[in-house]
Design an enzyme around this catalytic site. Structure first.
Site, PDB file in Angstrom:
ATOM      1  N   TYR A   1      74.533  25.242  -2.384  1.00  0.00           N
ATOM      2  CA  TYR A   1      75.601  24.521  -3.074  1.00  0.00           C
ATOM      3  C   TYR A   1      75.962  25.186  -4.400  1.00  0.00           C
ATOM      4  CZ  TYR A   1      78.214  20.691  -5.180  1.00  0.00           C
ATOM      5  OH  TYR A   1      79.196  19.939  -5.789  1.00  0.00           O
TER       6      TYR A   1
ATOM      7  N   LYS B   1      79.399  27.418  -5.368  1.00  0.00           N
ATOM      8  CA  LYS B   1      80.232  27.007  -6.501  1.00  0.00           C
ATOM      9  C   LYS B   1      80.367  28.152  -7.513  1.00  0.00           C
ATOM     10  CE  LYS B   1      81.224  22.807  -5.252  1.00  0.00           C
ATOM     11  NZ  LYS B   1      82.598  22.405  -4.944  1.00  0.00           N
TER      12      LYS B   1
END
Length: 170
Positions: A77, A81
């Site tokens: 994650y 990002k």
């Protein structure tokens, strides 16, 4: 409002024409889309939308990312990002603002029991430490608009959670 097919985003280039500012809050979850789907939505779709926006004349791109975003992270994650932040910056907008909110406090229609428990806990913590671990989505939205309305000299500006809270009150 234009509805586009993200799998064929280039075919919708006209939807990205003639806008001075672009706002991007696109994202999914690994649980909903799988690891490959998460990467496709949160990195690939966002990067392609940024490129189309720039080609269409967008001067200021505002990206909602995540607290802890880091292209070198071992966590998927946070790595994705961080990667998308780098890709969006490389597009070459006159201005690029990246917001890195902590846990988003919002009501969802879908059931996410663990997220609900976390939000309840963080809602209590937020009363004591209001800018540390969470932020209401309304505050993020206000901060996104405020960063566009305020003059800025920086080509790239990254707003962490505390700054989002401050700007979201403006």
């Amino acid at each position: 409002q234009a509805v586009v097919d993200f799998e064929r985003l280039a075919e919708h280039a006209a939807a990205f024409q003639g806008h001075d500012v672009g706002f991007c809050c696109l994202g999914t979850t690994r649980a909903k889309a799988g690891a490959d789907g998460f990467v496709r939505v949160d990195r690939d779709y966002v990067a392609e939308a940024a490129e189309l926006a720039r080609a269409g004349g967008c001067k200021h791109f505002v990206l909602q990312s995540s607290q802890g975003a880091n292209a070198q992270s071992s966590f998927l994650y946070l790595r994705v990002k961080g990667e998308v932040e780098n890709l969006v910056q490389a597009v070459g907008f006159d201005r690029c603002t990246i917001l890195r909110p902590a846990v988003l406090l919002c009501k969802r229609q879908e059931s996410r029991p663990m997220e609900w428990v976390t939000r309840q806990f963080l809602g209590v913590v937020a009363r004591v430490f209001p800018t540390a671990y969470s932020v209401p989505v309304e505050t993020v939205a206000r901060a996104m608009v405020a960063c566009v309305l305020q003059p800025g000299e920086e080509k790239v500006k990254v707003l962490e959670n505390k700054a989002i809270h401050e700007l979201g009150k403006a």
